[in-house]
Design a protein around this motif. Structure first.
Motif, PDB file in Angstrom:
ATOM      1  N   THR A   1       0.853  -1.145   0.019  1.00 48.58           N
ATOM      2  CA  THR A   1      -0.231   0.166  -0.031  1.00 48.58           C
ATOM      3  C   THR A   1       0.968   1.420  -0.092  1.00 48.58           C
ATOM      4  OG1 THR A   1      -1.715  -1.005   1.174  1.00 48.58           O
ATOM      5  CG2 THR A   1      -1.781   1.063   1.240  1.00 48.58           C
ATOM      6  N   LEU A   2       1.845   1.386   0.815  1.00 46.83           N
ATOM      7  CA  LEU A   2       2.634   2.461   1.174  1.00 46.83           C
ATOM      8  C   LEU A   2       3.612   2.686  -0.218  1.00 46.83           C
ATOM      9  CD1 LEU A   2       4.013   2.317   4.534  1.00 46.83           C
ATOM     10  CD2 LEU A   2       2.341   3.847   3.900  1.00 46.83           C
ATOM     11  N   THR A   3       4.081   1.652  -0.775  1.00 49.81           N
ATOM     12  CA  THR A   3       4.966   1.960  -1.993  1.00 49.81           C
ATOM     13  C   THR A   3       4.069   2.255  -3.223  1.00 49.81           C
ATOM     14  OG1 THR A   3       4.918  -0.461  -2.401  1.00 49.81           O
ATOM     15  CG2 THR A   3       6.771   0.243  -1.294  1.00 49.81           C
ATOM     16  N   HIS A   4       2.719   1.829  -3.201  1.00 47.83           N
ATOM     17  CA  HIS A   4       1.895   2.075  -4.294  1.00 47.83           C
ATOM     18  C   HIS A   4       1.520   3.614  -4.328  1.00 47.83           C
ATOM     19  CE1 HIS A   4      -1.396   2.050  -7.239  1.00 47.83           C
ATOM     20  NE2 HIS A   4      -2.015   2.757  -6.355  1.00 47.83           N
ATOM     21  N   LEU A   5       1.372   4.111  -2.886  1.00 47.61           N
ATOM     22  CA  LEU A   5       1.070   5.531  -2.898  1.00 47.61           C
ATOM     23  C   LEU A   5       2.175   6.274  -3.320  1.00 47.61           C
ATOM     24  CD1 LEU A   5      -0.987   5.494   0.514  1.00 47.61           C
ATOM     25  CD2 LEU A   5      -1.948   5.461  -1.877  1.00 47.61           C
ATOM     26  N   LEU A   6       3.449   5.774  -2.885  1.00 45.03           N
ATOM     27  CA  LEU A   6       4.516   6.630  -3.091  1.00 45.03           C
ATOM     28  C   LEU A   6       4.726   6.636  -4.740  1.00 45.03           C
ATOM     29  CD1 LEU A   6       7.340   7.917  -2.230  1.00 45.03           C
ATOM     30  CD2 LEU A   6       8.380   5.633  -2.200  1.00 45.03           C
TER      31      LEU A   6
END
Length: 500
Positions: free
Chosen positions: A137-142
């Motif tokens: 989730t975090l890397t997708h948002l990044l």
């Protein structure tokens, strides 16, 4: 590393054959994926999805074969899933995280059921499961923020490039000449107006020094850089003696690169002259009525006086002269009004030789011989020309009067000659004098309205004469005379064979 001397630090493999087979299969799969990404036309998300799937399968087998290295393998898988989610949509990234969590959970259940000797806590599996989902989730948002930032940067870059192109186009098309000069006083950029001022528009000024283009302009720039004082006097440049008003500005506050703005002062002067002439045309239209009334009264009185039987014969010739001059003055007023209204000239074809002879005879009766001598010269055979008779009479009057007033040597009377000739296959009339000539610095100013070297002149004579010639399809030019004196040439339009 497992099968090397440092393998003891990692621990003994639970299934050595499976570990070796997994390593070899992973190597082969990596080479196959590398070859596929080079030659295939698959998109980047597809490549990331397949690579993540292979990583999950290999990591699950490695954890089963090397239980003691399981946490390290799971951490590496966490990094791979995060890297893949940078290029995947959110649901596909969550799918890979779910697939990895289910694979580790399946390996844990298999180990607990079939290999009771394996001791791995369930909390470890749950911790990595949460980590997989959080990382994805975090890397997708990044990744989304990075892609948005990249798109915004590309848009801003495109807008900046467009603005730079627009600015360059504006500078190129400015009527004010612009030069960018570096610290070596060499031109780095010049717009079209500057190219026209300093030479042919096809030539390049880049790389040339400012002193080479104009020594005076280079000296003014040096004085401005040293003291900051700007000389406001126009600069005369080129063979046409164009009036240029230079202005300087630093491109950067601390730099030595200077922008040189070159305003064509002659263009401003011509605009002012045009406005003045327009105002004068409106003024002459309102004044025409006031001028015509006295002329009409004088002309009518002269006609009555001419009919008087008591008028002596000696005075009758003077009355005729007054009547002729009234008609000529009225014609001049009509010509000025026609020039202001840009009326079409009434041209006709007539013999120029006979016209010049009559003009010389009339002018000799009006001008005393002590003021100057006027004679006709040139060809004797008739030469046809197209012109308005009234306009041609007015043009010749201006030229001859100027020649008598200014075309004389000190202490001598003026000697003026009107010659009819054929120049460049076209009829021409030349007015010559034997005076001191016209200085070269004054020649470019000839014909400009309100330009005069006399205290008593108006500066409109040559201008009106030249405009009358243009209205009749002819040209009036100054021709330098090598032996001294001045020559003004009226070059008529070509012959009309239908009127010959």
């Amino acid at each position: 590393m497992v099968f090397s001397p440092v393998g003891a630090l990692i621990g003994e493999p639970h299934n050595a054959v499976l570990a070796q087979a997994t390593c070899l299969a992973y190597l082969a799969a990596s080479l196959a994926l590398l070859q596929w990404t080079r030659g295939a036309k698959a998109s980047l998300p597809e490549q990331a999805l397949i690579g993540a799937g292979v990583d999950v399968v290999v990591a699950t087998l490695a954890v089963h074969a090397l239980p003691t290295a399981g946490p390290g393998v799971a951490l590496m898988l966490l990094v791979n899933l995060g890297a893949a989610s940078l290029f995947l949509p959110l649901r596909l990234g969550l799918f890979t995280a779910c697939f990895a969590a289910l694979a580790l959970l399946a390996e844990y259940v298999w180990s607990q059921v079939h290999e009771s000797g394996a001791q791995r806590p369930l909390a470890e599996i749950l911790m990595f499961t949460v980590s997989f989902f959080a990382m994805v989730t975090l890397t997708h948002l990044l990744g989304r923020r990075l892609r948005e930032s990249q798109a915004l940067a590309e848009r801003r870059g495109q807008e900046a490039e467009n603005l730079a192109g627009i600015n360059e186009l504006i500078i190129r098309r400015m009527r004010t000449g612009v030069l960018m000069v570096d610290d070596g006083r060499r031109v780095r950029m010049a717009n079209e107006a500057a190219l026209r001022l300093f030479g042919d528009a096809s030539d390049s000024l880049e790389g040339r020094t400012l002193a080479e283009l104009s020594p005076e302009l280079g000296a003014r720039l040096e004085r401005w850089l040293q003291g900051g004082a700007l000389d406001d006097t126009p600069l005369l440049h080129g063979p046409e003696q164009l009036e240029i008003q230079p202005r300087f500005a630093r491109l950067l506050t601390e730099g030595d690169t200077v922008l040189v703005f070159l305003d064509d002062a002659s263009l401003v002067a011509r605009r002012a002259e045009s406005l003045t002439l327009s105002a004068m045309g409106r003024f002459s239209a309102s004044l025409a009525h006031e001028i015509r009334n006295p002329l009409a009264a004088i002309s009518y009185s002269v006609q009555l006086l001419e009919e008087s039987p008591d008028l002596p014969e000696s005075d009758r010739r003077l009355v005729q002269i007054i009547h002729q001059q009234c008609q000529r003055t009225n014609g001049i007023v009509e010509s000025v009004l026609g020039l202001a209204r840009r009326e079409r000239a009434v041209t006709e074809q007539f013999d120029l030789v006979a016209f010049v002879r009559r003009f010389v005879d009339e002018f000799q009766q009006l001008v005393p011989t002590e003021n100057g001598a006027l004679r006709s010269a040139g060809r004797e055979r008739p030469l046809q020309g197209m012109f308005d008779r009234r306009h041609l009479h007015q043009v010749l009057t201006v030229l001859v009067q100027n020649a008598i007033n200014y075309g004389r040597m000190p202490g001598e009377s003026a000697r003026v000659t009107i010659a009819v000739a054929e120049r460049e296959g076209r009829p021409a009339i030349e007015v010559n004098d034997r005076g001191p000539g016209i200085p070269e610095a004054v020649v470019p100013q000839l014909g400009r309205p309100f330009f005069t070297t006399s205290e008593h002149g108006t500066g409109l004579g040559l201008y009106i004469a030249r405009e009358l010639c243009r209205a009749n399809g002819a040209s009036l030019d100054y021709v330098a005379v090598p032996g001294g004196g001045a020559c003004f040439r009226i070059l008529f339009s070509g012959r009309n064979p239908l009127l010959s």
